[in-house]
Scaffold this motif. Sequence first.
Motif, PDB file in Angstrom:
ATOM      1  N   GLN A   1     -30.162  11.184  60.886  1.00 39.35           N
ATOM      2  CA  GLN A   1     -30.306  12.614  61.196  1.00 39.35           C
ATOM      3  C   GLN A   1     -29.800  12.955  62.586  1.00 39.35           C
ATOM      4  N   LEU A   2     -29.910  12.028  63.533  1.00 41.97           N
ATOM      5  CA  LEU A   2     -29.465  12.297  64.904  1.00 41.97           C
ATOM      6  C   LEU A   2     -28.000  11.935  65.125  1.00 41.97           C
ATOM      7  N   ASN A   3     -27.336  11.490  64.058  1.00 40.67           N
ATOM      8  CA  ASN A   3     -25.894  11.157  64.142  1.00 40.67           C
ATOM      9  C   ASN A   3     -25.605  10.128  65.236  1.00 40.67           C
ATOM     10  N   MET A   4     -26.473   9.162  65.365  1.00 39.09           N
ATOM     11  CA  MET A   4     -26.290   8.155  66.403  1.00 39.09           C
ATOM     12  C   MET A   4     -25.088   7.251  66.076  1.00 39.09           C
ATOM     13  N   HIS A   5     -24.300   6.992  67.096  1.00 35.59           N
ATOM     14  CA  HIS A   5     -23.090   6.178  66.929  1.00 35.59           C
ATOM     15  C   HIS A   5     -23.341   4.766  67.468  1.00 35.59           C
ATOM     16  N   ASP A   6     -23.168   3.764  66.614  1.00 31.62           N
ATOM     17  CA  ASP A   6     -23.339   2.361  67.005  1.00 31.62           C
ATOM     18  C   ASP A   6     -24.584   2.181  67.886  1.00 31.62           C
ATOM     19  N   PRO A   7     -25.766   2.577  67.377  1.00 28.28           N
ATOM     20  CA  PRO A   7     -26.955   2.595  68.237  1.00 28.28           C
ATOM     21  C   PRO A   7     -27.526   1.207  68.509  1.00 28.28           C
ATOM     22  N   PHE A   8     -28.142   1.077  69.665  1.00 30.96           N
ATOM     23  CA  PHE A   8     -28.985  -0.082  69.955  1.00 30.96           C
ATOM     24  C   PHE A   8     -30.407   0.266  69.505  1.00 30.96           C
ATOM     25  N   VAL A   9     -31.014  -0.600  68.722  1.00 25.15           N
ATOM     26  CA  VAL A   9     -32.365  -0.337  68.214  1.00 25.15           C
ATOM     27  C   VAL A   9     -33.307  -1.403  68.754  1.00 25.15           C
ATOM     28  N   TYR A  10     -34.324  -0.948  69.478  1.00 24.90           N
ATOM     29  CA  TYR A  10     -35.361  -1.889  69.930  1.00 24.90           C
ATOM     30  C   TYR A  10     -36.619  -1.648  69.105  1.00 24.90           C
ATOM     31  N   ARG A  11     -36.997  -2.652  68.327  1.00 24.48           N
ATOM     32  CA  ARG A  11     -38.212  -2.572  67.527  1.00 24.48           C
ATOM     33  C   ARG A  11     -39.280  -3.437  68.182  1.00 24.48           C
ATOM     34  N   GLY A  12     -40.078  -2.823  69.013  1.00 28.10           N
ATOM     35  CA  GLY A  12     -41.171  -3.546  69.648  1.00 28.10           C
ATOM     36  C   GLY A  12     -42.321  -3.713  68.663  1.00 28.10           C
ATOM     37  N   GLY A  13     -43.249  -4.558  68.971  1.00 29.82           N
ATOM     38  CA  GLY A  13     -44.416  -4.720  68.119  1.00 29.82           C
ATOM     39  C   GLY A  13     -45.269  -3.456  68.120  1.00 29.82           C
ATOM     40  N   PHE A  14     -45.975  -3.244  67.031  1.00 30.09           N
ATOM     41  CA  PHE A  14     -46.856  -2.086  66.925  1.00 30.09           C
ATOM     42  C   PHE A  14     -48.276  -2.405  67.397  1.00 30.09           C
ATOM     43  N   ASP A  15     -48.516  -3.642  67.769  1.00 25.81           N
ATOM     44  CA  ASP A  15     -49.898  -4.050  68.064  1.00 25.81           C
ATOM     45  C   ASP A  15     -50.410  -3.434  69.358  1.00 25.81           C
ATOM     46  N   ARG A  16     -51.656  -2.961  69.303  1.00 25.78           N
ATOM     47  CA  ARG A  16     -52.394  -2.538  70.487  1.00 25.78           C
ATOM     48  C   ARG A  16     -53.620  -3.452  70.596  1.00 25.78           C
ATOM     49  N   PRO A  17     -53.433  -4.643  71.152  1.00 25.32           N
ATOM     50  CA  PRO A  17     -54.503  -5.656  71.104  1.00 25.32           C
ATOM     51  C   PRO A  17     -55.774  -5.267  71.838  1.00 25.32           C
ATOM     52  N   ASN A  18     -55.691  -4.286  72.758  1.00 26.76           N
ATOM     53  CA  ASN A  18     -56.888  -3.891  73.509  1.00 26.76           C
ATOM     54  C   ASN A  18     -57.808  -2.975  72.709  1.00 26.76           C
ATOM     55  N   ILE A  19     -57.339  -2.448  71.560  1.00 28.61           N
ATOM     56  CA  ILE A  19     -58.177  -1.574  70.735  1.00 28.61           C
ATOM     57  C   ILE A  19     -58.933  -2.414  69.706  1.00 28.61           C
ATOM     58  N   ARG A  20     -60.247  -2.258  69.689  1.00 26.22           N
ATOM     59  CA  ARG A  20     -61.063  -2.925  68.673  1.00 26.22           C
ATOM     60  C   ARG A  20     -61.276  -1.949  67.515  1.00 26.22           C
ATOM     61  N   TYR A  21     -60.850  -2.356  66.316  1.00 22.18           N
ATOM     62  CA  TYR A  21     -60.953  -1.493  65.133  1.00 22.18           C
ATOM     63  C   TYR A  21     -62.262  -1.756  64.396  1.00 22.18           C
ATOM     64  N   ASN A  22     -62.973  -0.658  64.079  1.00 24.26           N
ATOM     65  CA  ASN A  22     -64.231  -0.744  63.332  1.00 24.26           C
ATOM     66  C   ASN A  22     -64.173   0.235  62.168  1.00 24.26           C
ATOM     67  N   LEU A  23     -64.816  -0.118  61.058  1.00 22.72           N
ATOM     68  CA  LEU A  23     -64.923   0.791  59.930  1.00 22.72           C
ATOM     69  C   LEU A  23     -66.333   0.717  59.365  1.00 22.72           C
ATOM     70  N   LEU A  24     -66.879   1.885  59.061  1.00 18.69           N
ATOM     71  CA  LEU A  24     -68.195   1.966  58.423  1.00 18.69           C
ATOM     72  C   LEU A  24     -68.100   2.850  57.191  1.00 18.69           C
ATOM     73  N   SER A  25     -68.847   2.471  56.162  1.00 22.04           N
ATOM     74  CA  SER A  25     -69.020   3.356  55.029  1.00 22.04           C
ATOM     75  C   SER A  25     -69.750   4.600  55.537  1.00 22.04           C
ATOM     76  N   LYS A  26     -69.163   5.783  55.265  1.00 25.88           N
ATOM     77  CA  LYS A  26     -69.745   7.005  55.827  1.00 25.88           C
ATOM     78  C   LYS A  26     -70.982   7.430  55.036  1.00 25.88           C
ATOM     79  N   TYR A  27     -72.068   7.552  55.781  1.00 22.63           N
ATOM     80  CA  TYR A  27     -73.289   8.091  55.204  1.00 22.63           C
ATOM     81  C   TYR A  27     -73.992   8.847  56.320  1.00 22.63           C
TER      82      TYR A  27
END
Length: 613
Positions: A194-220
Amino acid sequence: MSTELNTLQEKSLHALKQSFGYDSFREGQWEAISAVLNQRDTLVLMPTGGGKSICYQIPALVLEGLTLVVSPLISLMQDQVQQLSEQGVKAAYLNSSLSKEEEQRIYKSLGDGDIRLLYVAPEKLLRHYFLQHISEFDLSLIAIDEAHCVSHWGHDFRQDYRALGQLKNNFPNTPIIALTATADTATQADILHQLNMHDPFVYRGGFDRPNIRYNLLSKYKGFDQVVSFVEQQGGNGGIVYCGSRAKVDDLTLKLQHAGIPCDGYHAGKSNDEREDVQNRFLRDELQVVVATVAFGMGINKSNVRFVVHHDVPRSVESFYQETGRAGRDGMPAEALLLYDERDAARIKKWIADGATPERFQIEMQKFDAMQAFAESQTCRRQVLLNYFSDYLGEPCGNCDICQDPPKMFDATRQAQMVLSCIYRLKSDTSAQYVIDVLRGKSIRKIIDNQHNLLSTYAIGKTESDNYWHNIIQQLIHQGLVYIDMTRNGILQLNESARPILKGEKTIEMALPRLSVSAAKKNKYVPTNIDKQLFAKLKQLRKQIADENNLPAFVIFSDASLADMTAKLPTSKSDFIRVNGVGETKLERYGEPFIHLIEEYLAANSSHLERSFL
């Protein structure tokens, strides 16, 4: 490396230290910066808080000419320009919040060469008169922030962003750098197209945010669960997302009644009201903002310590981006998702009723992935990263599943109790009514319907409402029960429930987890922080921020304060070595912090001497 590139790298490192206070680039930053300096179109994928902005801000300081930054929100532009100004970088924005006189002053500064970075919205940028005006200046770089908005595959597609592809026609010799934290493989490919990029350099860094602790609870009783979680946070600031304006208003009142400084933010409030809430949050006058997704990309506050989702988001990308607003400074942060199958069923119905034929399949696929994340019993981070094809080989050790693994048990008896109760209620009842019957509650509806005479009445009275709600959720996950949204969300039995009821088959479930354990520590909590000194530094930072009418994190981030407690700088030459302290901030704010540290060391010298013995 060529001599020219060596020189550019030296200039870039000098700008990084002088303006931003860092001695070295983070992973991926220099690769992206060097591509831009070599005039290549570039796509950068880095997690929120991973340092994407540096990838265009450093070239803006090294290259001659003007860097144009496309940004989706006025509040985001304002925050970024404010922070850059505090770091001694000449930046400005042009948007609808400015008067004609202010706009003219900025155009004059552009003409005088006094501005290095200019932030604009895509709507303004694409106007014919603006393109003509900006072409009069030496344009060295175009940066497109939140680039996932370009793609119809993205979770936040915007038509105005889609039109940015024409920029290559207007400025064929100016490199474009597109940046995003949330783009799956299809979205990445579409951005480039869509941006019509010509011969682009693509940097795919990791998606990890190791400092965030993920929690899930059944909602009640979700409101009560949110209040309990926020009360565990020790006064730290955070965001609570709700799926509707009414829920925002209800939860805001509940938190206020619990004594928590908070306010609500949604599109039903006026612009002035929303701006006031955001400003108070940025200045740490509010501990919590309760919001719909209207409180979005404009949040550039680095010291958000937690994000709660009272309702399940509609995509993994939305969840990732919204939780990524916590811990942008790299310090420990928490994310909590409250999940209810009824919410999931409602969202699927909304998608079916509201999506265009072109969007229906995309939105349903994205929500199916979000639902799979919520229902998974494996490491949260592995599931999250795998969605973005960023595979994590081992469990992360910093989510609720890793720190408190599900304990499986033979739940055949409990399943039979619930299934039998649903059957005897003629499959015409809500989850809460099933629980009320199981627990033997003497409510009028039960008595009037003579459901107190059923054999399942009170057979589950020894367990809590929350326990039975969790069991019902797991029965839904395992396909024994389904929610009929065409009949107001009542529970119905599937054919697969028959062998369980007849005792022909057994079933295992996870022992219900009823709350987030405050005892479980985020493994990324730094161990070398002097908490007493850290608190004093925060107090001083708040005082200076108030005097300068600035958010506290703009003075110094929490990470910088933590580094001060570790390095204990007592001179300017020591203070400049603190992470995040550049020359401008050293001159503006260094002295009072150095003085406080000197006083603290003098007052605690005997204690500190003993601790080293």
